[in-house]
Design a protein around this motif. Structure first.
Motif, PDB file in Angstrom:
ATOM      1  N   PHE A 223     -26.539  28.856  -5.895  1.00  0.00           N
ATOM      2  CA  PHE A 223     -27.015  28.446  -4.572  1.00  0.00           C
ATOM      3  C   PHE A 223     -27.301  26.951  -4.541  1.00  0.00           C
ATOM      4  N   MET A 227     -23.851  26.236  -2.479  1.00  0.00           N
ATOM      5  CA  MET A 227     -24.064  26.922  -1.206  1.00  0.00           C
ATOM      6  C   MET A 227     -23.387  26.192  -0.044  1.00  0.00           C
ATOM      7  N   HIS A 230     -19.708  26.556  -0.369  1.00  0.00           N
ATOM      8  CA  HIS A 230     -19.349  27.955  -0.086  1.00  0.00           C
ATOM      9  C   HIS A 230     -19.286  28.186   1.427  1.00  0.00           C
ATOM     10  N   ILE A 245     -29.186  26.200   6.052  1.00  0.00           N
ATOM     11  CA  ILE A 245     -30.010  25.927   4.876  1.00  0.00           C
ATOM     12  C   ILE A 245     -31.447  25.637   5.293  1.00  0.00           C
ATOM     13  N   TRP A 283     -27.826  37.553  -3.291  1.00  0.00           N
ATOM     14  CA  TRP A 283     -26.663  36.893  -3.894  1.00  0.00           C
ATOM     15  C   TRP A 283     -25.380  37.685  -3.686  1.00  0.00           C
ATOM     16  N   VAL A 286     -24.476  37.088   0.196  1.00  0.00           N
ATOM     17  CA  VAL A 286     -23.984  35.751   0.518  1.00  0.00           C
ATOM     18  C   VAL A 286     -22.679  35.465  -0.210  1.00  0.00           C
ATOM     19  N   GLN A 300     -30.711  33.903   4.078  1.00  0.00           N
ATOM     20  CA  GLN A 300     -31.573  32.724   4.113  1.00  0.00           C
ATOM     21  C   GLN A 300     -33.020  33.098   4.417  1.00  0.00           C
ATOM     22  N   PHE A 363     -21.593  33.863  -7.116  1.00  0.00           N
ATOM     23  CA  PHE A 363     -22.832  34.424  -6.589  1.00  0.00           C
ATOM     24  C   PHE A 363     -23.094  35.823  -7.143  1.00  0.00           C
TER      25      PHE A 363
END
Length: 383
Positions: A223, A227, A230, A245, A283, A286, A300, A363
């Motif tokens: 992450f 992230m 990704h 984020i 994880w 995502v 999130q 992830f």
């Protein structure tokens, strides 16, 4: 937010956390996108980013020693912040993996000390004032949100070349803020430490706490590094990435401001189990369902548990497990083995997995580490 009698101490601390966390917010989520634009590979990005955390294995011990020798925590923090500023400036002109590796190594020698130095400085400064540490720490979360959101919007307008100037601006203001902090000199004769690193490490409960912290930071490594990339690969724009984020950190602020006494009401074992259990789901979701906006929002939302709640537990455990005469050693041990070794090793592994097998698998690696941590916790309780 802060009582009038303590505002002259609390607000400068809050401001410093805000601006040095703004450096992290403009750098950590986006710098991989900048490196990618310069044609660096996933493993190269992972190795560069790992320097910032692997250095935490050694660096906090040096800065802790310097604080002890000088007896002036504010001066030490100013030196570390100033060195960070000097290290960030050349990023604006750099090109190529080798150059960024060297510059990041130099940056790591001071940047990786800012969090433990700021934490210890804040805890010592507010002692006896009735101000919860989490309220000061919320300044860092707000600064991170501000920087993540603003940088994301600027990236959407002018591209990834805006990342480094944003980093430079944040650390310049953070350095200026250090001059507003109130110095509380340490009586040198009272600061002499008794014992050693290994004498603390021999305590069984300390070792178990550090093991769980190691696994937590390792699980968050994909992450922290990938992230934004990704999300970008999934088609999200720069401003959307910034907002997504930031949403996770907003939940973190809510936890810090309104649930600071949560650990007093529930067993720490159940709280840590919740952190790792939600981590497994976070994880995996995502990693494999990043195309769904609702899934990303949900994952999130859990950031306030998997990271922020575990951070609250960690600060509480460091204060509980290490007597005052061992406080500096305890903070250094935590930073070294958990943040440094756990986070750094996780970044290196995640970088290779990303390059060889892609984002979803990277992830999934984080989910596996969370599962190992949860099983370890449960097994430990059954002994």
């Amino acid at each position: 937010m802060f009582p009038a009698r303590s505002s002259s101490i609390a607000w400068p601390l809050f401001g410093y956390f805000f601006f040095f966390s703004s450096l992290t917010g403009s750098m950590a989520p986006y710098i991989s996108m900048y490196y990618k634009s310069l044609d660096l590979s996933g493993s190269e990005i992972g190795r560069i980013m790992a320097l910032l955390t692997l250095s935490t294995i050694v660096v906090p011990h040096f800065w802790g020693w310097l604080t002890t020798r000088l007896g002036l925590p504010k001066l030490t923090l100013q030196i570390a912040t100033g060195c960070t500023l000097l290290a960030v400036l050349p990023f604006y002109f750099a090109q190529g993996y080798e150059t960024f590796w060297v510059l990041t190594l130099l940056l790591a020698l001071s940047y990786s000390a800012l969090v433990p130095l700021a934490d210890s400085f804040a805890i010592r400064s507010i002692k006896g004032l009735g101000i919860p540490y989490t309220r000061i720490r919320a300044g860092g979360s707000l600064g991170y949100i501000f920087a993540v959101t603003l940088t994301g919007f600027i990236i959407a307008k002018v591209g990834v070349n805006a990342i480094v100037p944003m980093m430079i601006l944040a650390i310049i203001i953070a350095f200026a803020t250090t001059f507003l902090l109130k110095e509380k000199p340490i009586p040198l004769e009272m600061d002499k430490q008794v014992g050693s690193f290994w004498s603390l490490f021999k305590i069984k409960e300390v070792r178990f706490f550090l093991l769980l912290s190691f696994l937590s930071y390792m699980a968050h490594a994909p992450f922290n590094v990938f992230m934004a990339l990704h999300l970008s690969n999934a088609g999200y724009s720069g401003d959307e990435i910034g907002l997504l984020i930031s949403f996770g950190v907003v939940m973190e602020i809510v936890l810090f401001l309104f649930f600071g006494n949560l650990l007093k009401r529930y067993s720490v074992v159940y709280v840590v189990a919740l952190c790792f259990g939600l981590g497994i789901a976070r994880w995996l979701l995502v990693g494999w369902y990043v195309d769904s906006l609702w899934v990303v929002l949900l994952t999130q939302l859990t950031h306030c548990v998997t990271f922020a709640l575990f951070h609250m537990v960690s600060i509480d455990q460091v204060n509980r497990l290490f007597p005052e005469k061992y406080a500096a050693q305890g903070q250094a041990m935590y930073s070294s083995l958990a943040v440094g070794l756990g986070g750094g090793l996780g970044m290196v592994i995640a970088g290779y997995i990303w390059e060889l097998m892609g984002g979803p698998t990277a992830f999934t690696f984080a989910a596996i580490i969370s599962a190992i941590a949860l099983v370890t916790l449960i097994a430990h309780q059954r002994r």
